[in-house]
Enzyme design. Structure first.
Site, PDB file in Angstrom:
ATOM      1  CG  LEU A 105      -8.672  -2.407   8.035  1.00  0.00           C
ATOM      2  CD1 LEU A 105      -8.258  -2.263   6.477  1.00  0.00           C
ATOM      3  CD2 LEU A 105      -6.520  -1.910   8.423  1.00  0.00           C
ATOM      4  CB  THR A 137     -15.143  -8.641  15.379  1.00  0.00           C
ATOM      5  OG1 THR A 137     -15.223  -9.808  14.218  1.00  0.00           O
ATOM      6  CG2 THR A 137     -14.630  -8.720  16.280  1.00  0.00           C
ATOM      7  CE  LYS A 151     -20.013  -9.993  13.687  1.00  0.00           C
ATOM      8  NZ  LYS A 151     -19.489  -9.379  11.746  1.00  0.00           N
ATOM      9  CG  ASN A 204     -21.880  -5.140  13.206  1.00  0.00           C
ATOM     10  OD1 ASN A 204     -23.514  -4.378  12.943  1.00  0.00           O
ATOM     11  ND2 ASN A 204     -21.613  -4.479  12.037  1.00  0.00           N
ATOM     12  CB  ILE A 244     -17.312  -9.881   1.546  1.00  0.00           C
ATOM     13  CG1 ILE A 244     -17.350 -10.994   2.759  1.00  0.00           C
ATOM     14  CG2 ILE A 244     -18.847  -9.571   1.780  1.00  0.00           C
ATOM     15  CD1 ILE A 244     -18.104 -11.410   4.034  1.00  0.00           C
TER      16      ILE A 244
HETATM   17  P1  NAP Z   1     -17.371 -18.336   9.092  1.00  0.00           P
HETATM   18  O1  NAP Z   1     -19.070 -18.739  10.126  1.00  0.00           O
HETATM   19  O2  NAP Z   1     -16.702 -19.119   9.742  1.00  0.00           O
HETATM   20  O3  NAP Z   1     -18.125 -19.271   8.300  1.00  0.00           O
HETATM   21  C1  NAP Z   1     -16.433 -19.197   6.988  1.00  0.00           C
HETATM   22  C2  NAP Z   1     -16.716 -19.700   5.184  1.00  0.00           C
HETATM   23  O4  NAP Z   1     -16.326 -20.210   4.850  1.00  0.00           O
HETATM   24  C3  NAP Z   1     -17.960 -21.336   5.339  1.00  0.00           C
HETATM   25  O5  NAP Z   1     -18.996 -20.603   5.114  1.00  0.00           O
HETATM   26  C4  NAP Z   1     -16.929 -22.010   5.210  1.00  0.00           C
HETATM   27  O6  NAP Z   1     -17.757 -23.128   4.926  1.00  0.00           O
HETATM   28  C5  NAP Z   1     -16.533 -21.899   4.924  1.00  0.00           C
HETATM   29  N1  NAP Z   1     -15.110 -22.060   4.577  1.00  0.00           N
HETATM   30  C6  NAP Z   1     -14.056 -21.569   5.401  1.00  0.00           C
HETATM   31  N2  NAP Z   1     -12.645 -22.697   4.574  1.00  0.00           N
HETATM   32  C7  NAP Z   1     -13.179 -23.113   3.563  1.00  0.00           C
HETATM   33  C8  NAP Z   1     -12.583 -23.771   2.782  1.00  0.00           C
HETATM   34  N3  NAP Z   1     -11.328 -24.270   3.305  1.00  0.00           N
HETATM   35  N4  NAP Z   1     -13.090 -24.178   1.918  1.00  0.00           N
HETATM   36  C9  NAP Z   1     -14.298 -23.789   1.323  1.00  0.00           C
HETATM   37  N5  NAP Z   1     -15.001 -23.266   2.391  1.00  0.00           N
HETATM   38  C10 NAP Z   1     -14.493 -22.611   3.647  1.00  0.00           C
HETATM   39  O7  NAP Z   1     -17.359 -16.804   9.114  1.00  0.00           O
HETATM   40  P2  NAP Z   1     -17.688 -15.427   9.046  1.00  0.00           P
HETATM   41  O8  NAP Z   1     -17.799 -14.152   9.700  1.00  0.00           O
HETATM   42  O9  NAP Z   1     -19.197 -15.397   8.203  1.00  0.00           O
HETATM   43  O10 NAP Z   1     -16.370 -14.586   8.379  1.00  0.00           O
HETATM   44  C11 NAP Z   1     -16.107 -15.635   6.796  1.00  0.00           C
HETATM   45  C12 NAP Z   1     -15.412 -14.041   5.972  1.00  0.00           C
HETATM   46  O11 NAP Z   1     -15.815 -13.119   5.495  1.00  0.00           O
HETATM   47  C13 NAP Z   1     -13.647 -13.485   6.832  1.00  0.00           C
HETATM   48  O12 NAP Z   1     -13.022 -13.641   5.916  1.00  0.00           O
HETATM   49  C14 NAP Z   1     -14.317 -12.267   7.666  1.00  0.00           C
HETATM   50  O13 NAP Z   1     -12.793 -11.828   7.997  1.00  0.00           O
HETATM   51  C15 NAP Z   1     -14.805 -12.166   6.691  1.00  0.00           C
HETATM   52  N6  NAP Z   1     -16.496 -10.940   6.469  1.00  0.00           N
HETATM   53  C16 NAP Z   1     -15.853  -9.232   6.210  1.00  0.00           C
HETATM   54  C17 NAP Z   1     -16.875  -8.130   6.341  1.00  0.00           C
HETATM   55  C18 NAP Z   1     -16.360  -6.845   5.350  1.00  0.00           C
HETATM   56  O14 NAP Z   1     -17.022  -6.279   5.984  1.00  0.00           O
HETATM   57  N7  NAP Z   1     -15.708  -6.953   4.739  1.00  0.00           N
HETATM   58  C19 NAP Z   1     -17.376  -9.022   7.762  1.00  0.00           C
HETATM   59  C20 NAP Z   1     -17.638  -9.677   7.597  1.00  0.00           C
HETATM   60  C21 NAP Z   1     -16.851 -11.212   7.814  1.00  0.00           C
HETATM   61  P3  NAP Z   1     -18.903 -24.384   6.230  1.00  0.00           P
HETATM   62  O15 NAP Z   1     -19.945 -24.129   6.463  1.00  0.00           O
HETATM   63  O16 NAP Z   1     -19.050 -25.791   5.128  1.00  0.00           O
HETATM   64  O17 NAP Z   1     -17.579 -24.261   7.389  1.00  0.00           O
END
Ligand code: NAP
Length: 293
Positions: free
Chosen positions: A28, A74, A78, A99, A230
């Site tokens: 977006l 992204t 990052k 970012n 988030i």
């Molecule tokens: P990431 O580094 O891949 O981290 C993913 C997290 O989710 C880890 O803690 C992982 O746990 C957990 N996870 C994934 N699948 C799971 C499951 N089935 N059950 C339990 N835990 C699970 O990703 P990220 O960059 O932090 O992003 C995470 C989310 O935030 C995404 O959806 C992204 O789109 C969103 N986001 C939003 C914004 C915003 O501005 N609104 C900004 C950044 C990110 P493990 O450590 O156990 O694998």
């Protein structure tokens, strides 16, 4: 067509901005930034560029060659970007993630607006960070930036609950070792989670297409706790739907996305924006255009 009209002007003087990442097709960010350019009458254009991890250097060179003035990054860039910038803002240095990049006379300056974006959202909801016990679900990249931003803003206590406990421990240690007067601890689902005033889901659980999944049993949380997801696709995640049914105040993920983008705009153009007003307009327009599924 509704009342929403976005005027994009492109001429020989248009300045280029963009997003690099992989994937970026559902982002977006072009919508948000081009809306701001239109509102602020800036002759700029923002595009999304799908650049795979191994092509980051070529992507950066291309943007520089094309005279881009700045870009966002992204997943998966990052952290890798830390090696490619000429200067790094102290805040991004502390978070060890970039970012937002400003390009000034060919020099790359790296920033992180994710953490400040989240803090602005909490402030907009009058959440007193200094007095809050905040539970972070997840310990990935987003959780890291959020936990550090909370600690830098003197958050009282942080609980970290993650599927892989080793990662929760690493994150809690990083916060406690930063000596920022915020106590971080690892928690499990068997702990008393009703002590938390704010619960932030930073896991990807519930993200499109897995829209029927939720990261935690809502009954374990206080009914008064703010629930902030988030994840922003879908807009109303199962976590937020259940929270709302339970009577909890809820905060949508789009809020953080918008605030981090507006802070990036302020950096690129050295200006102050009325972020609350723009946030209201952006959400209204995004809903009208059905961009928030
Ligand atoms: P990431 O580094 O891949 O981290 C993913 C997290 O989710 C880890 O803690 C992982 O746990 C957990 N996870 C994934 N699948 C799971 C499951 N089935 N059950 C339990 N835990 C699970 O990703 P990220 O960059 O932090 O992003 C995470 C989310 O935030 C995404 O959806 C992204 O789109 C969103 N986001 C939003 C914004 C915003 O501005 N609104 C900004 C950044 C990110 P493990 O450590 O156990 O694998």
């Amino acid at each position: 067509m509704g009342k929403a009209v976005l005027i994009l002007r492109v001429d020989a003087d248009t300045k280029l901005f963009g997003l690099i990442g992989c994937p970026v097709s559902k982002s977006l960010s072009p919508f948000i930034h081009n809306f701001v350019f239109d509102k602020m009458e800036l002759n700029c254009n923002y595009m999304a560029f799908e650049i795979e991890k191994e092509f980051l250097d070529k992507g950066i060179d291309s943007l520089k060659t094309l005279g881009a003035r700045g870009f966002n990054a992204t997943i998966p860039h990052k952290i890798s970007l830390l090696e490619w910038v000429d200067e790094i803002d102290p805040y991004a240095q502390k978070l060890q993630a970039i970012n937002t990049v400003k390009i000034e006379k060919g020099k790359l300056i790296g920033y992180n607006t994710d953490g400040p974006g989240l803090i602005e959202v909490l402030k907009a909801y009058n959440i007193q960070i200094e007095e809050s016990n905040i539970l972070i679900l997840g310990a990935g990249g987003a959780a890291r930036g959020i936990a550090m931003a909370l600690a830098l803003n003197h958050c009282h206590r942080i609980g970290i609950l993650n599927r892989t406990e080793l990662k929760s421990e690493e994150l809690a240690n990083a916060i406690n070792q930063s000596k920022l007067n915020t106590l971080a601890k690892v928690v499990s689902t068997s702990a008393d989670l009703k002590v938390y005033d704010v619960v932030i889901n930073t896991t990807s659980v519930g993200m499109y297409p897995h829209v029927d999944e939720t990261p935690i049993d809502i009954k374990k949380l206080s009914q008064e706790a703010y629930l902030f997801d988030i994840v922003y696709k879908p807009h109303r995640t199962k976590f937020l739907q259940e929270g709302e049914k339970n009577g909890n105040p809820i905060i949508y993920g789009i809020e953080m996305l918008i605030y981090q983008a507006l802070i990036a705009e302020e950096i690129w153009h050295d200006m102050k924006l009325d972020k609350k007003h723009l946030r209201n307009e952006l959400i209204e327009l995004a809903l009208e255009l059905k961009l928030l599924i």
